[in-house]
Every structure is written in C-alpha cells, then in structure tokens.
Design an enzyme around this catalytic site. Structure first.
Site, PDB file in Angstrom:
ATOM      1  N   HIS A 268       0.742  -1.337   0.123  1.00  0.00           N
ATOM      2  CA  HIS A 268      -0.168   0.598   0.383  1.00  0.00           C
ATOM      3  C   HIS A 268       0.739   1.057  -0.017  1.00  0.00           C
ATOM      4  O   HIS A 268       1.812   0.917  -1.014  1.00  0.00           O
ATOM      5  CB  HIS A 268      -1.152   0.009   1.036  1.00  0.00           C
ATOM      6  CG  HIS A 268      -1.860   0.575   1.468  1.00  0.00           C
ATOM      7  ND1 HIS A 268      -2.619   1.626   0.537  1.00  0.00           N
ATOM      8  CD2 HIS A 268      -3.467   1.143   2.235  1.00  0.00           C
ATOM      9  CE1 HIS A 268      -3.683   2.006   0.347  1.00  0.00           C
ATOM     10  NE2 HIS A 268      -3.682   1.661   1.178  1.00  0.00           N
ATOM     11  N   HIS A 307      -1.945  -1.632 -10.180  1.00  0.00           N
ATOM     12  CA  HIS A 307      -2.943  -1.068  -8.901  1.00  0.00           C
ATOM     13  C   HIS A 307      -4.573  -2.934  -8.635  1.00  0.00           C
ATOM     14  O   HIS A 307      -4.509  -3.379 -10.178  1.00  0.00           O
ATOM     15  CB  HIS A 307      -3.726  -0.075  -9.435  1.00  0.00           C
ATOM     16  CG  HIS A 307      -4.438   0.772  -8.638  1.00  0.00           C
ATOM     17  ND1 HIS A 307      -5.866   0.788  -8.083  1.00  0.00           N
ATOM     18  CD2 HIS A 307      -3.407   1.812  -7.176  1.00  0.00           C
ATOM     19  CE1 HIS A 307      -6.016   1.178  -7.400  1.00  0.00           C
ATOM     20  NE2 HIS A 307      -4.090   1.880  -6.763  1.00  0.00           N
ATOM     21  N   ASP A 363       2.824   5.720  -6.736  1.00  0.00           N
ATOM     22  CA  ASP A 363       3.701   5.637  -5.936  1.00  0.00           C
ATOM     23  C   ASP A 363       5.167   5.678  -6.635  1.00  0.00           C
ATOM     24  O   ASP A 363       6.121   5.875  -6.132  1.00  0.00           O
ATOM     25  CB  ASP A 363       4.289   4.419  -4.854  1.00  0.00           C
ATOM     26  CG  ASP A 363       3.081   4.095  -3.714  1.00  0.00           C
ATOM     27  OD1 ASP A 363       2.667   5.237  -3.615  1.00  0.00           O
ATOM     28  OD2 ASP A 363       2.602   3.903  -3.729  1.00  0.00           O
TER      29      ASP A 363
HETATM   30  N1  CMC Z   1       5.179  -6.330 -10.919  1.00  0.00           N
HETATM   31  C1  CMC Z   1       5.081  -7.706 -10.952  1.00  0.00           C
HETATM   32  N2  CMC Z   1       3.779  -8.762 -11.635  1.00  0.00           N
HETATM   33  C2  CMC Z   1       2.712  -8.166 -10.697  1.00  0.00           C
HETATM   34  C3  CMC Z   1       3.079  -6.371  -9.826  1.00  0.00           C
HETATM   35  C4  CMC Z   1       3.946  -6.032  -9.941  1.00  0.00           C
HETATM   36  N3  CMC Z   1       4.005  -4.699  -9.491  1.00  0.00           N
HETATM   37  N4  CMC Z   1       1.439  -6.756 -10.239  1.00  0.00           N
HETATM   38  C5  CMC Z   1       0.749  -7.494 -10.404  1.00  0.00           C
HETATM   39  N5  CMC Z   1       1.431  -8.361 -10.705  1.00  0.00           N
HETATM   40  C6  CMC Z   1       0.948  -9.611 -11.467  1.00  0.00           C
HETATM   41  C7  CMC Z   1       0.930 -10.697 -10.124  1.00  0.00           C
HETATM   42  O1  CMC Z   1       1.808 -11.368 -10.129  1.00  0.00           O
HETATM   43  C8  CMC Z   1      -0.127 -11.352 -11.081  1.00  0.00           C
HETATM   44  O2  CMC Z   1       0.561 -12.141 -11.742  1.00  0.00           O
HETATM   45  P1  CMC Z   1      -0.567 -13.564 -12.462  1.00  0.00           P
HETATM   46  O3  CMC Z   1      -1.978 -13.604 -12.723  1.00  0.00           O
HETATM   47  O4  CMC Z   1       0.510 -14.099 -13.397  1.00  0.00           O
HETATM   48  O5  CMC Z   1      -0.498 -14.416 -11.676  1.00  0.00           O
HETATM   49  C9  CMC Z   1      -1.099 -10.276 -11.705  1.00  0.00           C
HETATM   50  O6  CMC Z   1      -0.104  -9.055 -12.195  1.00  0.00           O
HETATM   51  C10 CMC Z   1      -2.034  -9.741 -11.115  1.00  0.00           C
HETATM   52  O7  CMC Z   1      -1.338  -9.560  -9.242  1.00  0.00           O
HETATM   53  P2  CMC Z   1      -2.284  -9.067  -7.929  1.00  0.00           P
HETATM   54  O8  CMC Z   1      -1.405  -9.348  -7.014  1.00  0.00           O
HETATM   55  O9  CMC Z   1      -3.104 -10.438  -7.833  1.00  0.00           O
HETATM   56  O10 CMC Z   1      -3.155  -7.768  -7.408  1.00  0.00           O
HETATM   57  P3  CMC Z   1      -3.846  -7.104  -7.126  1.00  0.00           P
HETATM   58  O11 CMC Z   1      -4.640  -6.759  -7.014  1.00  0.00           O
HETATM   59  O12 CMC Z   1      -3.948  -8.570  -5.676  1.00  0.00           O
HETATM   60  O13 CMC Z   1      -2.620  -6.449  -6.571  1.00  0.00           O
HETATM   61  C11 CMC Z   1      -0.983  -4.469  -5.790  1.00  0.00           C
HETATM   62  C12 CMC Z   1      -2.296  -5.206  -6.314  1.00  0.00           C
HETATM   63  C13 CMC Z   1      -0.977  -2.796  -6.214  1.00  0.00           C
HETATM   64  C14 CMC Z   1      -0.733  -5.336  -4.712  1.00  0.00           C
HETATM   65  C15 CMC Z   1      -0.032  -5.143  -6.914  1.00  0.00           C
HETATM   66  O14 CMC Z   1      -0.041  -4.659  -8.035  1.00  0.00           O
HETATM   67  C16 CMC Z   1       1.459  -5.100  -6.288  1.00  0.00           C
HETATM   68  O15 CMC Z   1       2.110  -6.003  -5.590  1.00  0.00           O
HETATM   69  N6  CMC Z   1       2.447  -3.981  -6.676  1.00  0.00           N
HETATM   70  C17 CMC Z   1       3.468  -3.531  -6.426  1.00  0.00           C
HETATM   71  C18 CMC Z   1       3.247  -2.690  -4.792  1.00  0.00           C
HETATM   72  C19 CMC Z   1       2.579  -1.528  -5.560  1.00  0.00           C
HETATM   73  O16 CMC Z   1       2.910  -0.491  -6.309  1.00  0.00           O
HETATM   74  N7  CMC Z   1       1.645  -0.857  -3.985  1.00  0.00           N
HETATM   75  C20 CMC Z   1       0.894   0.837  -4.923  1.00  0.00           C
HETATM   76  C21 CMC Z   1      -0.416   0.106  -4.512  1.00  0.00           C
HETATM   77  S1  CMC Z   1      -0.836   1.612  -5.688  1.00  0.00           S
HETATM   78  C22 CMC Z   1      -1.012   3.290  -3.821  1.00  0.00           C
HETATM   79  C23 CMC Z   1      -1.055   2.371  -2.493  1.00  0.00           C
HETATM   80  O17 CMC Z   1      -2.551   2.133  -3.333  1.00  0.00           O
HETATM   81  O18 CMC Z   1      -1.409   2.339  -1.913  1.00  0.00           O
END
Ligand code: CMC
Length: 434
Positions: A268, A307, A363
């Site tokens: 987050h 996201h 971010d």
């Molecule tokens: N780098 C590489 N692969 C990714 C990333 C990433 N940053 N984010 C998602 N994926 C892939 C993930 O591995 C999955 O692939 P597969 O379907 O093959 O398993 C797919 O994309 C869907 O990911 P998810 O984890 O199911 O997505 P989510 O909606 O649960 O998570 C998230 C959203 C923001 C937590 C995630 O994208 C992430 O960890 N991003 C990096 C951390 C980040 O930048 N967070 C800030 C978010 S915006 C500000 C805030 O809310 O605070």
C-alpha cells in the site's frame, strides 16, 4: 418487461430464487435463503481480499479503473490538482461541497489553530529510539492522541467530532515533521501559522537557524498537489481499516492509527519507499532487462506498478510525472529519473505487463520528487499519510452516518478439524498401537 432481479436455480435442490438487483449489485444476505436443509446456515459469497464485494455505499470518491478516472465528490482529480489546494480539497471531501469564501476562511482558521501539539506529545515522541521508523512513530503518536482528548469518544456529537477532524488534519504534519527531526537529533520546529499548510510542513521539516523559513513556491505547490492526489482513494486497504475499526465505535485517533498501520505496508503506501529502493538496486539503465525478467518470473515485484482497481494509467501518476519536472527545475534532476523512465517504457511495451494491465501507480514517481526535495526515504509513506488523513476522516464520518452501519464482522468458511479429543502432553507423539 425486464425486471431488476436475478433468478437463481440451485441445482442441488432444484429450487428457484429471485433476488433483487440494486445498483448492479445483489445483497449477499439475500443468498442466505438458499439452503439444502432447513437448518443450514444458508449460502454465503466467498471473496478473499474483497475483489468483488461492495462493503458500503459511498458518495466520497469515484474511480473508474478501466478508464483511469478519479473524482472526489464528483470533481475530476486533474481539475482539483490544477485549480484547488489541499485544505480546500479536504473541506470538499469532508463536507461534500466546495466551500464559499467565508466557509473556506473559517476552515483554514480552524485547521491552523490546531497545528501545535501538547508538550507531552513532544516528550512521548522523544521516547522513541533514535533510529525509529517515522511511520511507526506516527502510528504510535496518533494512537496516543486518543489519551490526550478523551472527549473524542463522543463520536456522535457533531461539534466534538468536528474538533477532532480539525486536530487530526492540523497535527498530522507537525507529528510527521517531529518524527523526522527526531531521527536527525535536531530540535523540533514549531508550526508557523503565517505559512500555507504545505509551506508550514516544509518549515517544520527544514528550518534551521533562520528567523523565518521561506518555502520555495514551486516545492510548496508540488507538496500541496501531492497531498491533493493522495487525499482519498475510496475503499482501499487503509480506508477499509478505518471503516472496519471505526465500526466498533472507538475515537477517531484510534481508528486513524489503524488506517496508518494499514498504509505502512509495502503493498500500500509503503510502495513509494519500495520504488526508490528498487531504482537504487537496479542502479543503471543497462540492468533493467534483468529486473524485468525477474519480475516476469515472479521472483521480484516492480514496485510502483499495478493496482487492484486501475487497469489503465493511474491518473495520479500522470499528474505526478508532470510536476516532477517543475520540482527538478529547482532541485536539479534526480539521477534515478532516467532509470524510472526507461523502466516504465520497457514495462509498458512488454507483453507480461500489457496482458496484466500493469501500469505505473501513484507511488512510481512520487518518491523521486520527495528524494529531490531532500526528504529521506523512510518519510515518504508519512507524507502519504498526511495527504490521506481527510479521506480517512470523510470515510469514517460517512460510516458513522450510514443508517446501515453495524460492526464489521466478516464470515468464514471453516474447513478445520472438529470435536477432537484432548490428548495429555505426555501421550502426544506416541504411535497408536495397531
Ligand atoms: N510487478 C510484477 N508483477 C505484478 C505486479 C508488479 N508490481 N503487480 C501485479 N503483478 C502480477 C501478479 O504477479 C499477477 O500475475 P499472475 O496473474 O501471473 O499471477 C497479476 O499481476 C495480478 O496481480 P495481483 O497481485 O493479483 O494483483 P492485486 O490486485 O492483488 O495487487 C497490487 C495489486 C498493487 C498490490 C500489486 O499490483 C502490487 O503488489 N504492486 C506493487 C506494489 C505497489 O506498487 N503498491 C502500490 C499500490 S498504489 C498506492 C496504494 O494503494 O498505496
């Protein structure tokens, strides 16, 4: 004629059910009537991480993740970032309308007159170790505020509630700046109420021996816009924490401390710190392909990418990318910018990221700006918390005024053991005789 209902046939029993649809949604409680036996609990919906469950009706913030739209109370974020300021946006989030001149002046007066913290708060912060993470300090100190204002428990008294709202928005930058000064072993700087909200924050961070701190207007405006961009984001992890904890009806300081704790995590608000660590680790444009490869293999997450809601470019990231250049004109270009730009370019062309609709989020560029301003890495999420405070409070007030409010209490699907016999410790681990 089309009906606003959903017909369900339970193939286990052959029974049919008609469930009302309102706002393209069915009520999970309506599923409870679906039973095999009369004494069954009834059907539930299973939604870990709340990927497709609305937990409230809200009128604060709208996001259309497919089209990159973000609006506070119906005003597009781009317009607010260009024309408004953080305190006006805070008023808008909390009151639902933009203030008149009189309302705005009164609002600013109310906030500015609560920026000072009790001297014991200062001493409380002194008690942290010299290397305490400022997010931990902020979280603990906001929780401690609840003991300074015991009347804050009277959450259904609007007058009392309003004062806590003013206090929280006003004191957040003071506590944040104190946490920073504590890490440097430098004396705390008291608020200067002649300055703007953002200008005063810079004053409390950076004032040295000069009699009056004068913020650079470009930096001051950039901080103000960054606060606007972070001010709310509907039912994200920290807003949900605020609402969940708020639903048991504690004072707002306790609920806000919970929201800060949720924000702290690297998935987050902690991601802005993670982006800078990642860019430093990548070190050079030539190493990017190796990191993209690692991200694709699941070994590594590109911080600041992806996201839950945005499946297109995060509109906040677009604005931040633009203001980065205004800041770099004052501070000089952040050397990590080239790595960030190239990383974004490669990721946006790569099939892995395209297919999963992974775009830069808020971010990705904010940390580069903060770093160029001389704000240390571990303060980045603290700045996010300052900006998000009015949003948390708006969500909390909406919850309190919601006629459907009840204590948050999710259900579970229990698949564990049942009715086991307690075995004395002396007999555990012994093989049963055949
Ligand atoms: N780098 C590489 N692969 C990714 C990333 C990433 N940053 N984010 C998602 N994926 C892939 C993930 O591995 C999955 O692939 P597969 O379907 O093959 O398993 C797919 O994309 C869907 O990911 P998810 O984890 O199911 O997505 P989510 O909606 O649960 O998570 C998230 C959203 C923001 C937590 C995630 O994208 C992430 O960890 N991003 C990096 C951390 C980040 O930048 N967070 C800030 C978010 S915006 C500000 C805030 O809310 O605070």
């Amino acid at each position: 004629m089309a009906k606003d209902t959903l017909s369900i046939t339970d193939n286990r029993t052959g029974k049919n059910y008609e469930i009302p649809i309102e706002n393209d949604t069915i009520r999970a409680a309506d599923l409870k009537q679906i039973k095999v036996k009369d004494d069954d609990f009834g059907m539930m919906s299973y939604d870990p991480a709340f990927g497709n469950t609305a937990a409230c009706i809200s009128r604060v913030t709208f996001i259309d993740g497919d089209n990159g739209i973000l609006q506070y109370r119906g005003y597009p974020i781009e317009v607010l970032a260009e024309k408004s300021n953080f305190l006006e946006v805070s008023y808008l989030l909390l009151h639902g309308e933009l203030p008149t001149k009189t309302e705005y002046d009164q609002w600013v007066h109310n906030i500015i007159h609560h920026t000072i913290v009790h001297e014991n708060i200062k001493r409380f912060m002194d008690g942290f170790r010299y290397d305490a993470h400022p997010m931990g300090m902020l979280l603990g100190t906001v929780g401690a505020l609840s003991t300074f204002y015991p009347e804050a428990k009277d959450i259904f008294n609007k007058e009392i509630r309003d004062i806590q709202v003013h206090r929280l928005i006003a004191k957040m930058p003071t506590m944040a700046a104190f946490a920073y000064r504590h890490s440097l072993g430098m004396p705390y700087v008291y608020p200067d109420n002649d300055l703007s909200y953002a200008g005063n924050f810079l004053n409390m961070l950076f004032k040295m021996t000069e009699l009056k701190y004068k913020p650079n207007p470009a930096i001051e405006r950039a901080i103000d816009i960054l606060f606007i961009l972070h001010a709310d984001h509907e039912q994200n992890c920290s807003a949900s924490a605020m609402r969940n904890v708020g639903s048991s009806l504690p004072d707002p300081y306790s609920a806000t401390a919970a929201a800060i704790a949720a924000l702290y995590g690297p998935l987050h608000g902690g991601a802005n710190e993670g982006v800078l660590q990642m860019l430093k680790e990548i070190g050079s444009v030539k190493n990017i392909p190796e990191y993209i490869k690692k991200a694709k293999s699941g070994e590594f997450r590109l911080m600041g990418f992806g996201h839950r809601v945005y499946k297109s470019y995060d509109p906040r990231a677009k604005i931040i990318k633009e203001i980065a250049y205004d800041v770099f004109e004052v501070t000089g270009k952040n050397p990590l910018l080239d790595i960030a730009l190239e990383l974004e370019k490669i990721a946006l062309e790569d099939e892995y990221f395209v297919k999963r609709k992974l775009y830069p989020n808020v971010d990705f560029y904010s940390g580069l700006i903060y770093q160029s301003m001389g704000i240390p890495l571990d303060m980045f999420t603290v700045l996010f918390a300052i900006g998000r405070t009015p949003g948390w409070l708006a969500q909390w007030i909406e919850l309190l005024e919601d006629p459907e409010r009840r204590i948050a209490r999710p259900r579970q699907i229990y698949l564990g053991e049942m009715d086991r016999k307690y075995v004395p410790m002396s007999e555990r681990g012994k093989k049963k005789k055949a």
